[in-house]
Design a protein around this motif. Structure first.
Motif, PDB file in Angstrom:
ATOM      1  N   LEU A  79       0.752  -0.960  -0.190  1.00 38.40           N
ATOM      2  CA  LEU A  79      -0.226  -0.085  -0.342  1.00 38.40           C
ATOM      3  C   LEU A  79       1.037   1.265  -0.077  1.00 38.40           C
ATOM      4  O   LEU A  79       0.346   2.408  -0.127  1.00 38.40           O
ATOM      5  N   LYS A  80       2.173   1.247   0.109  1.00 35.42           N
ATOM      6  CA  LYS A  80       3.238   2.191   0.041  1.00 35.42           C
ATOM      7  C   LYS A  80       2.858   3.268   1.100  1.00 35.42           C
ATOM      8  O   LYS A  80       3.049   4.600   0.820  1.00 35.42           O
ATOM      9  N   VAL A  81       2.514   2.983   2.242  1.00 34.21           N
ATOM     10  CA  VAL A  81       2.343   3.889   3.336  1.00 34.21           C
ATOM     11  C   VAL A  81       3.715   3.939   4.134  1.00 34.21           C
ATOM     12  O   VAL A  81       4.636   3.224   3.836  1.00 34.21           O
ATOM     13  N   ASP A  82       4.067   5.262   4.270  1.00 33.66           N
ATOM     14  CA  ASP A  82       5.015   5.791   4.613  1.00 33.66           C
ATOM     15  C   ASP A  82       5.505   4.804   5.716  1.00 33.66           C
ATOM     16  O   ASP A  82       4.950   4.519   6.688  1.00 33.66           O
ATOM     17  N   GLY A  83       6.643   4.492   5.824  1.00 33.45           N
ATOM     18  CA  GLY A  83       7.601   3.453   6.794  1.00 33.45           C
ATOM     19  C   GLY A  83       7.343   3.926   8.109  1.00 33.45           C
ATOM     20  O   GLY A  83       6.675   3.117   9.187  1.00 33.45           O
ATOM     21  N   ALA A  84       7.698   5.165   8.717  1.00 32.70           N
ATOM     22  CA  ALA A  84       7.576   5.718  10.011  1.00 32.70           C
ATOM     23  C   ALA A  84       6.030   5.873  10.501  1.00 32.70           C
ATOM     24  O   ALA A  84       5.587   5.294  11.773  1.00 32.70           O
ATOM     25  N   LEU A  85       4.989   6.041   9.523  1.00 36.40           N
ATOM     26  CA  LEU A  85       3.727   5.904   9.866  1.00 36.40           C
ATOM     27  C   LEU A  85       3.093   4.608  10.287  1.00 36.40           C
ATOM     28  O   LEU A  85       2.345   4.435  10.980  1.00 36.40           O
ATOM     29  N   THR A  86       3.727   3.941   9.386  1.00 35.12           N
ATOM     30  CA  THR A  86       3.045   2.187   9.439  1.00 35.12           C
ATOM     31  C   THR A  86       3.715   2.106  10.731  1.00 35.12           C
ATOM     32  O   THR A  86       2.860   1.368  11.445  1.00 35.12           O
TER      33      THR A  86
END
Length: 557
Positions: free
Chosen positions: A282-289
């Motif tokens: 889903l290409k969500v930002d790593g830190a946010l994930t």
């Protein structure tokens, strides 16, 4: 199976939790949290591991290799269970899990110091995999020792509650790893973290190792083991008694296929595959994930203890199998809802402008290149490799033999090209131009290059992730008590460790790799869910038919 009902002579029913009990639970749990922290760091940092240790191969192969190295630690866990399970039944629970902790800690620290592929070539991934194998062997001996140790201290009627604290350690270990990673990323910044800061969480583990060893050295051997030794009822051949005796081997097999296999795939889907799905697909930002997953773990973790306590009241089996059934029925709709909540632009584009690859099946390769020398230059490979890197889900449609592959985005058709007919330099130039055009078409159709963090419905995502974690707590909270109760004291460490680690090491540990490979092969981001759904469903059926309830057995028998 030790199936005699516990008698009042046991003298523990109704006893309240005292200071010694808290020390046993706390020391066992703290040590196991540390080992899971070590083990999960690798999974949480798989993307960085790919970049630094598998840069000699193409991107898809590198990521699969990184996941395989992650899975390698799980692959050897059953062998660790045999080696250290035998020692635990011969040598004692406490001494064995002190050794496993030391091995785990030192191998994790070594990963933080390991030179990258660019510095020492293929030796880097080779040493990395060796360190993972050492970790897997150590973890194979850790869990059985900690679970057995706590259960053998627990009063009758509270084994589910006591051992559920051990069950929280895997989640706390993952949570701790995510928290340390997030803190390091925030302090150093994404650029520095990607360059060398990812090593910091591995190096920090040496301090945790010292604290954990100090705490565990305060423990005494379990009373059940001491009693068994004093009465001369121990075994000199735990492996033979566990696996060469059909009566016990049958229980080992049932524990695997009727309990731990389903428990494992539900656990790794809810805690690991969900993280991979958010960040990689889903290409969500790593830190946010990491933040969203950590929040869901924080909310869901108390349910381990709740379901452990509840299993003392209504039984272990029905809670574990209910979790398997719920997971099998709801994984697909939950992950589709996760897509809409985490990357609505991607979900909307896939719905309004679906992508189809129309190609001759013989023109499509399995894009896994172990030596990094293969050039995937056929027209189908060019199209699929780009879509895979872009995180775009697609359908496959067979074209006549010999035809050039086409990509259909909504109503627009983009024709690929037969790169194998071109010189290397011309192929690269034409591929770059084709990919640029393909990117423009996808962008115009609404496909985002990455998830827009501002559009992520964070409340919904945390809610879905928390529900997945609750499934995990249902299957995992009561499992330690049930496995301990299935086997006699003299061979308990060995017998319970093997089915647990085959289930969690093989069925669960290979889940991210297998599911990602299934997605890469089909182009459907949800296709990998078939693996946990089928395994959980099979466990539910076999468990319902053949596994017996254990909550009232006398574990001293």
């Amino acid at each position: 199976m030790a199936n005699a009902t516990a008698s009042a002579a046991e003298g523990k029913a109704g006893r309240t939790v005292g200071r010694d009990d808290r020390l046993v639970i706390g020391a066992s749990s703290v040590g196991t949290v540390f080992e899971w922290y070590d083990f999960y760091l690798y999974g949480s940092l798989a993307t960085y591991i790919t970049t630094h240790f598998f840069s000699g191969v193409n991107e898809t192969t590198g990521y699969i290799f990184a996941l395989l190295a992650f899975a390698a630690g799980f692959a050897v866990r059953p062998f660790g269970a045999l080696v250290f399970g035998r020692l635990g039944d011969l040598w004692g629970r406490k001494n064995t899990f002190l050794v496993t902790m030391l091995l785990m800690g030192l191998s994790t620290f070594a990963v933080g110091l390991l030179p990258s592929y660019s510095q020492i070539g293929v030796a880097a991934p080779a040493i990395l995999i060796i360190m993972r194998l050492v970790q897997g062997l150590a973890l194979g001996g850790e869990y059985g020792g900690a679970a057995t140790y706590v259960a053998e201290h627990a009063p009758h009627g509270k084994r589910g509650l006591y051992t559920s604290w051990i069950q929280t350690t895997a989640t706390f270990g993952l949570f701790l790893s995510l928290a340390v990673i997030l803190a390091t990323r925030t302090a150093l910044g994404e650029s520095t973290f990607g360059s060398w800061g990812w090593r910091v969480p591995f190096l920090v583990s040496i301090f945790l190792l010292g604290v954990s060893l100090w705490i565990r050295l305060k423990l005494q051997e379990s009373p059940a083991f001491q009693r068994m030794k004093a009465e001369g009822k121990g075994t000199t051949q735990p492996l033979k008694e566990s696996f060469a005796n059909w009566g016990n081997l049958k229980i080992v097999i049932l524990a695997l296929v009727g309990l731990t296999a389903g428990q494992a795939v539900v656990w790794y889907t809810g805690q690991f595959y969900a993280l991979f799905f958010l960040e990689k697909m889903l290409k969500v930002d790593g830190a946010l994930t990491n933040t969203l997953v950590a929040l869901s773990l924080l909310i869901g973790t108390p349910f381990f203890v709740l379901f452990g306590w509840l299993s003392d009241k209504i039984g272990r089996k029905k809670i574990i199998l209910a979790g398997c059934l719920l997971a099998a029925l709801t994984f697909f709709p939950l992950f589709k809802a996760l897509t809409w909540s985490a990357n609505p632009d991607l979900a909307r584009a896939a719905q309004t402008s679906p992508v189809t690859v129309i190609a001759d099946p013989k023109d499509c390769s399995v894009q896994f290149d172990p030596v990094g020398k293969t050039v995937f230059n056929k027209s189908c490979d060019i199209a699929k490799s780009y879509l895979a890197r872009a995180g775009v889900t697609y359908q496959n449609l067979a074209a006549p033999a010999g035809s050039v592959a086409q990509v259909k985005v909504g109503d627009q058709v983009i024709t690929s090209f037969p790169g194998q007919l071109l010189p290397a330099a011309e192929f690269k130039t034409q591929r770059d131009a084709w990919e640029k055009n393909m990117g423009s078409v996808l962008k115009a159709a609404g496909y985002p290059a990455k998830a827009d963090s501002a559009k992520v419905n964070k409340v919904a995502v945390v809610g879905i992730l928390t529900l997945l974690v609750i499934y995990v707590t249902m299957v995992y909270g009561p499992i330690a008590a049930m496995l301990v109760e299935m086997f006699p004291t003299r061979i308990r460490y060995t017998s319970m460790s093997l089915p647990y680690h085959i289930g969690n090491g093989w069925f669960g540990g290979f889940l991210p790799t297998t599911s990602f490979a299934m997605v890469a092969a089909t182009g459907n981001i949800y296709y990998g869910l078939w693996y946990p759904v089928v395994v959980a469903a099979v466990t539910f059926v076999i468990g319902m038919l053949f596994v017996r309830e254990t909550k009232d057995v006398d574990i001293n028998a």
